[in-house]
Design an enzyme around this catalytic site. Structure first.
Site, PDB file in Angstrom:
ATOM      1  N   LYS A   1      24.123  -5.079   6.162  1.00 37.52           N
ATOM      2  CA  LYS A   1      23.164  -4.350   5.315  1.00 37.52           C
ATOM      3  C   LYS A   1      22.069  -5.338   4.969  1.00 37.52           C
ATOM      4  O   LYS A   1      22.291  -6.289   4.208  1.00 37.52           O
ATOM      5  CB  LYS A   1      23.822  -3.797   4.048  1.00 37.52           C
ATOM      6  CG  LYS A   1      22.809  -3.121   3.119  1.00 37.52           C
ATOM      7  CD  LYS A   1      23.460  -2.417   1.939  1.00 37.52           C
ATOM      8  CE  LYS A   1      22.390  -1.796   1.036  1.00 37.52           C
ATOM      9  NZ  LYS A   1      22.967  -0.998  -0.067  1.00 37.52           N
TER      10      LYS A   1
ATOM     11  N   GLU B   1      25.548  -8.292   2.938  1.00 36.01           N
ATOM     12  CA  GLU B   1      24.205  -7.911   2.492  1.00 36.01           C
ATOM     13  C   GLU B   1      23.412  -9.126   2.021  1.00 36.01           C
ATOM     14  O   GLU B   1      23.417  -9.468   0.833  1.00 36.01           O
ATOM     15  CB  GLU B   1      24.272  -6.872   1.365  1.00 36.01           C
ATOM     16  CG  GLU B   1      22.889  -6.405   0.910  1.00 36.01           C
ATOM     17  CD  GLU B   1      22.938  -5.438  -0.265  1.00 36.01           C
ATOM     18  OE1 GLU B   1      21.866  -5.001  -0.705  1.00 36.01           O
ATOM     19  OE2 GLU B   1      24.046  -5.136  -0.754  1.00 36.01           O
TER      20      GLU B   1
END
Length: 413
Positions: A282, A240
């Site tokens: 992500k 992420e």
């Protein structure tokens, strides 16, 4: 005679003699070398060049398991409920609406996110705080990871620890926790987790020169090392890189920075030998800074996101699940929907959601001025929100005019 003059007096042998001696040495070495069977010669090297290539450290069965979990999380039309806030963070959200921050309240609230009727129609995975791994459902007394997996929702965990400011980098940060990560991954795997998620927050500050090359490289190397360790312990890594909405930068600046960040991320993952087919992205949505003076339509923002992915995102990876990152549900859903509507044959990935605040903040507002958690009302609103998110993940959301547009902060718009 000095050692220097002794060395100088030594004559190198003629080129022909050296070549002949080298040829004889090579022939002797080949004669001594054992014959390597063809199958063994083609197997993945476990040291030297190639040892860190495409998950060479994993068995075929381990790779297949990682791919299976990644595919489950990347189910079209489904996304991730991100409820990995620690007790302190969720306590702040409770406190803002007058709800007491107790372990039981945290457990009961998370149960709504996992067990609301029909939630599994829209959820493929849930990111948990470590505390939640060991809490039980009041419905059947089972631990939440088993409850989730039985419903077809893959359980995962947030393993990173505290944030650390890099000296001399204008407040830019890295996340801590790599040194003890392997041991914690083993613990989380035993508790029923199938993936982990590591967030590396970044901000665009043009005046301060951020994110600098050092900031980007430090964070992306950390994400790659984290991903490698996760896979070695049997967990699918969700990486992420989270570029904040803060700032007044325009959309083109956001595209340039996101390309640079993602290019470095995937470069480092490949250098580290991460098995890309068993990893998930992500990402923040590519947006202008929230204080940007220029206005952009939702379709311009959607095209910017696809540009970044087309330039950087490996097709070996099956899904990217966008974080909300301060966007409202209306804007996040409109933008995800526009991205999916504009996909072409050049965009083979599943593009979906992994939202926390966009979905959860409206739920907390239902408790304001009331006596404690309003679990039934929260569950009803939650399902309406998931239906919107699920439709956006398929490019079938019916957005209202103006939703997802960036409205510039200048005097003239």
């Amino acid at each position: 005679m000095s050692s220097a003059s002794s060395l100088a007096s030594i004559q190198a042998p003629p080129v022909a003699l050296r070549a002949g001696a080298l040829a004889r040495a090579r022939a002797a070495a080949r004669a001594r070398a054992p014959v390597v069977p063809r199958a063994a010669a083609s197997s993945p090297p476990m040291s030297g060049i190639g040892a860190c290539h495409a998950g060479a450290f994993l068995s075929a069965e381990e790779k297949a398991h990682l791919e299976k979990i990644a595919a489950m999380i990347g189910t079209p039309g489904k996304g991730i409920t991100a409820c990995d806030e620690g007790p302190g963070t969720i306590g702040d959200r409770f406190g803002a609406v007058g709800v007491e921050n107790t372990e039981e309240n945290r457990r009961a609230y998370r149960q709504v996110l996992f067990e609301s009727k029909g939630a599994s129609d829209y959820l493929s995975a849930a990111i948990l705080d470590p505390e939640t791994l060991y809490q039980k459902s009041s419905t059947n007394g089972e631990l939440f990871p088993k409850v989730l997996m039985d419903a077809g929702i893959v359980p995962g965990v947030k393993p990173h620890l505290k944030v650390y400011k890099l000296p001399g980098q204008s407040g830019a940060t890295v996340m801590q926790g790599l040194d003890s990560l392997a041991a914690r991954c083993q613990e989380y795997k035993k508790a029923g987790c199938e993936f982990a998620k590591w967030r590396s927050p970044l901000e665009i500050d043009v005046a301060a020169g951020q994110p600098s090359d050092l900031t980007i490289e430090a964070n992306m190397r950390d994400l790659a090392r984290y991903a490698l360790i996760c896979q070695a312990e049997g967990l699918v890594p969700i990486v992420e890189p989270d570029i904040s909405l803060k700032g007044d930068h325009d959309l083109e600046t956001a595209v340039r920075v996101n390309v640079k960040v993602q290019a470095e991320l995937f470069h480092q993952m490949n250098l580290h030998g991460v098995y890309m087919e068993g990893a998930i992205l992500k990402s923040n949505m590519v947006n202008p800074g929230k204080d940007c003076k220029q206005s952009y339509t939702v379709d311009e923002i959607a095209e910017a996101n696809l540009q970044v992915f087309r330039r950087c995102f490996p097709t070996a990876m099956v899904t990217a699940n966008f974080l909300s990152g301060g966007q409202s549900l209306e804007d996040a859903a409109a933008r995800l929907d526009a991205i999916n509507k504009r996909k072409t044959a050049k965009d083979p990935w599943n593009l979906s959601f992994s939202w926390s605040a966009a979905i959860q903040m409206p739920l907390f507002q239902l408790c304001k001025g009331k006596d404690g958690l309003q679990l039934e009302a929260m569950g009803e609103l939650y399902m309406k929100e998931l239906a919107i998110a699920g439709a956006a993940a398929l490019g079938k959301h019916e957005r209202q005019k103006g939703e997802g547009d960036h409205k510039g902060k200048g005097l003239f718009k």
